[in-house]
Design a protein around this motif. Structure first.
Motif, PDB file in Angstrom:
ATOM      1  N   HIS A  13       0.862  -1.189   0.000  1.00 41.16           N
ATOM      2  CA  HIS A  13       0.000   0.000   0.000  1.00 41.16           C
ATOM      3  C   HIS A  13       0.893   1.232   0.000  1.00 41.16           C
ATOM      4  O   HIS A  13       1.557   1.537   0.985  1.00 41.16           O
ATOM      5  CB  HIS A  13      -0.921   0.015   1.224  1.00 41.16           C
ATOM      6  N   ASP A  14       0.916   1.943  -1.102  1.00 40.61           N
ATOM      7  CA  ASP A  14       1.694   3.168  -1.230  1.00 40.61           C
ATOM      8  C   ASP A  14       0.791   4.335  -0.852  1.00 40.61           C
ATOM      9  O   ASP A  14      -0.146   4.677  -1.570  1.00 40.61           O
ATOM     10  CB  ASP A  14       2.201   3.307  -2.665  1.00 40.61           C
ATOM     11  N   GLU A  15       1.081   4.974   0.266  1.00 45.27           N
ATOM     12  CA  GLU A  15       0.205   6.009   0.814  1.00 45.27           C
ATOM     13  C   GLU A  15       0.663   7.421   0.475  1.00 45.27           C
ATOM     14  O   GLU A  15       0.111   8.399   1.000  1.00 45.27           O
ATOM     15  CB  GLU A  15       0.114   5.843   2.335  1.00 45.27           C
ATOM     16  N   SER A  20      21.877  10.239   2.225  1.00 47.28           N
ATOM     17  CA  SER A  20      21.494   8.837   2.406  1.00 47.28           C
ATOM     18  C   SER A  20      20.199   8.680   3.188  1.00 47.28           C
ATOM     19  O   SER A  20      19.439   7.742   2.944  1.00 47.28           O
ATOM     20  CB  SER A  20      22.622   8.070   3.096  1.00 47.28           C
ATOM     21  N   ASP A  21      19.920   9.596   4.104  1.00 51.83           N
ATOM     22  CA  ASP A  21      18.686   9.458   4.882  1.00 51.83           C
ATOM     23  C   ASP A  21      17.454   9.943   4.115  1.00 51.83           C
ATOM     24  O   ASP A  21      16.344   9.918   4.645  1.00 51.83           O
ATOM     25  CB  ASP A  21      18.803  10.199   6.223  1.00 51.83           C
ATOM     26  N   GLU A  22      17.644  10.388   2.882  1.00 54.79           N
ATOM     27  CA  GLU A  22      16.514  10.764   2.030  1.00 54.79           C
ATOM     28  C   GLU A  22      16.489   9.948   0.731  1.00 54.79           C
ATOM     29  O   GLU A  22      15.840  10.324  -0.238  1.00 54.79           O
ATOM     30  CB  GLU A  22      16.585  12.260   1.692  1.00 54.79           C
ATOM     31  N   CYS A  23      17.177   8.815   0.735  1.00 51.23           N
ATOM     32  CA  CYS A  23      17.262   7.989  -0.470  1.00 51.23           C
ATOM     33  C   CYS A  23      15.884   7.434  -0.838  1.00 51.23           C
ATOM     34  O   CYS A  23      15.234   6.793  -0.007  1.00 51.23           O
ATOM     35  CB  CYS A  23      18.242   6.839  -0.252  1.00 51.23           C
ATOM     36  N   PRO A  24      15.424   7.633  -2.064  1.00 52.94           N
ATOM     37  CA  PRO A  24      14.108   7.132  -2.465  1.00 52.94           C
ATOM     38  C   PRO A  24      14.081   5.645  -2.763  1.00 52.94           C
ATOM     39  O   PRO A  24      13.001   5.084  -3.005  1.00 52.94           O
ATOM     40  CB  PRO A  24      13.805   7.943  -3.729  1.00 52.94           C
ATOM     41  N   LEU A  25      15.252   4.974  -2.740  1.00 54.96           N
ATOM     42  CA  LEU A  25      15.310   3.550  -3.075  1.00 54.96           C
ATOM     43  C   LEU A  25      15.460   2.658  -1.851  1.00 54.96           C
ATOM     44  O   LEU A  25      15.444   1.426  -1.974  1.00 54.96           O
ATOM     45  CB  LEU A  25      16.465   3.281  -4.047  1.00 54.96           C
ATOM     46  N   CYS A  26      15.589   3.264  -0.675  1.00 52.61           N
ATOM     47  CA  CYS A  26      15.620   2.490   0.557  1.00 52.61           C
ATOM     48  C   CYS A  26      14.203   2.053   0.921  1.00 52.61           C
ATOM     49  O   CYS A  26      13.223   2.633   0.445  1.00 52.61           O
ATOM     50  CB  CYS A  26      16.219   3.326   1.687  1.00 52.61           C
ATOM     51  N   PRO A  27      14.042   1.040   1.776  1.00 53.22           N
ATOM     52  CA  PRO A  27      12.698   0.634   2.194  1.00 53.22           C
ATOM     53  C   PRO A  27      11.982   1.772   2.925  1.00 53.22           C
ATOM     54  O   PRO A  27      12.612   2.650   3.532  1.00 53.22           O
ATOM     55  CB  PRO A  27      12.964  -0.537   3.139  1.00 53.22           C
ATOM     56  N   SER A  28      10.672   1.759   2.863  1.00 55.87           N
ATOM     57  CA  SER A  28       9.869   2.751   3.586  1.00 55.87           C
ATOM     58  C   SER A  28       9.882   2.451   5.083  1.00 55.87           C
ATOM     59  O   SER A  28      10.003   1.299   5.514  1.00 55.87           O
ATOM     60  CB  SER A  28       8.423   2.734   3.081  1.00 55.87           C
ATOM     61  N   THR A  29       9.783   3.503   5.870  1.00 58.36           N
ATOM     62  CA  THR A  29       9.666   3.371   7.315  1.00 58.36           C
ATOM     63  C   THR A  29       8.442   4.160   7.769  1.00 58.36           C
ATOM     64  O   THR A  29       7.828   4.889   6.982  1.00 58.36           O
ATOM     65  CB  THR A  29      10.918   3.911   8.022  1.00 58.36           C
ATOM     66  N   ILE A  38       9.737   2.436  -2.467  1.00 60.35           N
ATOM     67  CA  ILE A  38       9.560   1.019  -2.143  1.00 60.35           C
ATOM     68  C   ILE A  38       8.635   0.908  -0.929  1.00 60.35           C
ATOM     69  O   ILE A  38       9.077   1.057   0.211  1.00 60.35           O
ATOM     70  CB  ILE A  38      10.897   0.324  -1.832  1.00 60.35           C
ATOM     71  N   PRO A  39       7.338   0.658  -1.106  1.00 59.25           N
ATOM     72  CA  PRO A  39       6.398   0.589   0.014  1.00 59.25           C
ATOM     73  C   PRO A  39       6.485  -0.750   0.745  1.00 59.25           C
ATOM     74  O   PRO A  39       5.564  -1.568   0.734  1.00 59.25           O
ATOM     75  CB  PRO A  39       5.040   0.785  -0.657  1.00 59.25           C
TER      76      PRO A  39
END
Length: 365
Positions: A36-38, A75-84, A91-92
């Motif tokens: 679910h991409d919110e 790195s803390d704003e990378c769009p390819l890291c898992p979502s938290t 990546i939802p």
């Protein structure tokens, strides 16, 4: 029945992102995916156009919307890291093995709606598809350092996407590739590659097609099979090999260090590989990257790696190859394209291919 997951046979799960783009998860272990991409995303961009250059008889993509794409985020704003819980990304999911999704800022898109134009200024919609392939959820890793089973999963994912994208209407070519290093122009440091599903043959592939066709017409044989046999017989440029693949520096290589990885069997694209061949490719491909990195103590080499697969409908007559090259010619020195190279594509290589192969073989891996 669902398939039994493994690095060469991962479970593939498809979902949709908030703006309608497709995302695929490739899991090595059974994983319950409820995606679910919110994010409140704007409608996806799709305003690219292909323009015909009459002077060179080639197509150029014009994609003005890509000026707003993500550029070197921390790195803390990378769009390819898992979502938290505190930050939603492309990546939802809280974790993943390998993921492929439609690029948010594509050069080519099925959503391209620009009208075609006729003479004298010929254009057509920038139809196609661009995907981003994330090799791992670990932001700090590099492809060369992935566990062997993950390398096999990445190759299996590329084979899956190649097969599906090649089946799309009006797709002439699917190109999978990876760029590494800021010197190459990488703007996202997370380990990832890309896939372009194109409506036309890119110029270099068209050149390879023409040479292969001319050779087949003259001899009835595959040109790549013949070149591979000649390189193995000569041996001076072979870097490494195993049961299924051979890696060699091309006789007329253009880049300081350039490796071509070719299957011994005549096979056109990644989806045509057997499970054993896929495992052998993963091992030899990663070894080639390790040898590149071991050339000097200047740190990881910047490189481009691409898979030269069969154009649509040419599986029987094409021979798969991977091409890896670096623009670093010595520690602290890059090969910049000079005027003769950028201007008229006449290449000058500072390092004889035989010397490059010898140095690559000498690296301990």
């Amino acid at each position: 029945m669902p398939n039994t997951p493994s690095p060469t046979n991962p479970i593939a799960t498809s979902a949709k992102l908030a703006d309608g783009r497709e995302i695929w998860f490739f899991d090595e272990e059974p994983t319950l995916r409820s995606v679910h991409d919110e994010r409140p995303l704007e409608p996806r961009a799709g305003g690219s156009q292909l323009r015909w250059d009459r002077l060179t008889a080639t197509w150029t993509a014009v994609a003005g919307h890509r000026q707003t794409r993500t550029f070197k985020p921390p790195s803390d704003e990378c769009p390819l890291c898992p979502s938290t819980d505190g930050r939603l990304t492309e990546i939802p999911a809280e974790s993943y093995d390998v993921v492929s999704f439609e690029n948010r800022f594509p050069s080519l898109s099925t959503a391209s709606v620009m009208a075609a134009t006729g003479e004298p200024f010929v254009s057509r919609p920038g139809y196609g598809r661009c995907e981003v392939v994330c090799f791992t959820s670990d932001h700090e890793q590099s492809f060369v350092d992935l566990p062997p089973e993950r390398v096999r999963t990445v190759i299996a994912a590329l084979a899956h996407r190649t097969e599906q994208l090649s089946a799309m209407p009006d797709i002439a070519y699917v190109f999978c590739f990876e760029n590494r290093g800021e010197e190459i122009g990488v703007t996202l440091q997370h380990p990832h590659g890309q896939i372009y599903a194109m409506p036309v043959l890119p110029p270099r592939i068209e050149s390879l097609v023409n040479a292969a066709d001319a050779h087949r017409e003259a001899t009835g044989e595959c040109l790549q099979c013949e070149v591979l046999a000649d390189e193995v017989a000569d041996g001076s440029r072979v870097v490494a090999e195993n049961a299924s693949f051979v890696a060699y520096v091309p006789y007329a290589g253009r880049w300081p260090y350039e490796i071509r990885v070719v299957p011994r069997r005549h096979v056109g694209s990644l989806p045509g590989l057997t499970s054993d061949e896929m495992g052998d490719l993963a091992a030899l491909y990663q070894e080639c990257l390790q040898r590149m990195d071991g050339l000097d103590d200047a740190g990881p080499v910047p490189y481009i790696a691409g898979w030269q697969q069969a154009p649509t409908g040419r599986e029987d007559t094409w021979h798969l190859a991977a091409e890896i090259f670096t623009i670093r010619r010595a520690p602290g020195r890059l090969k910049y394209l000079a005027g003769i190279e950028s201007g008229v594509a006449f290449w000058i290589n500072d390092i004889p291919p035989e010397t490059a192969a010898e140095r690559l073989r000498a690296v301990r891996v």
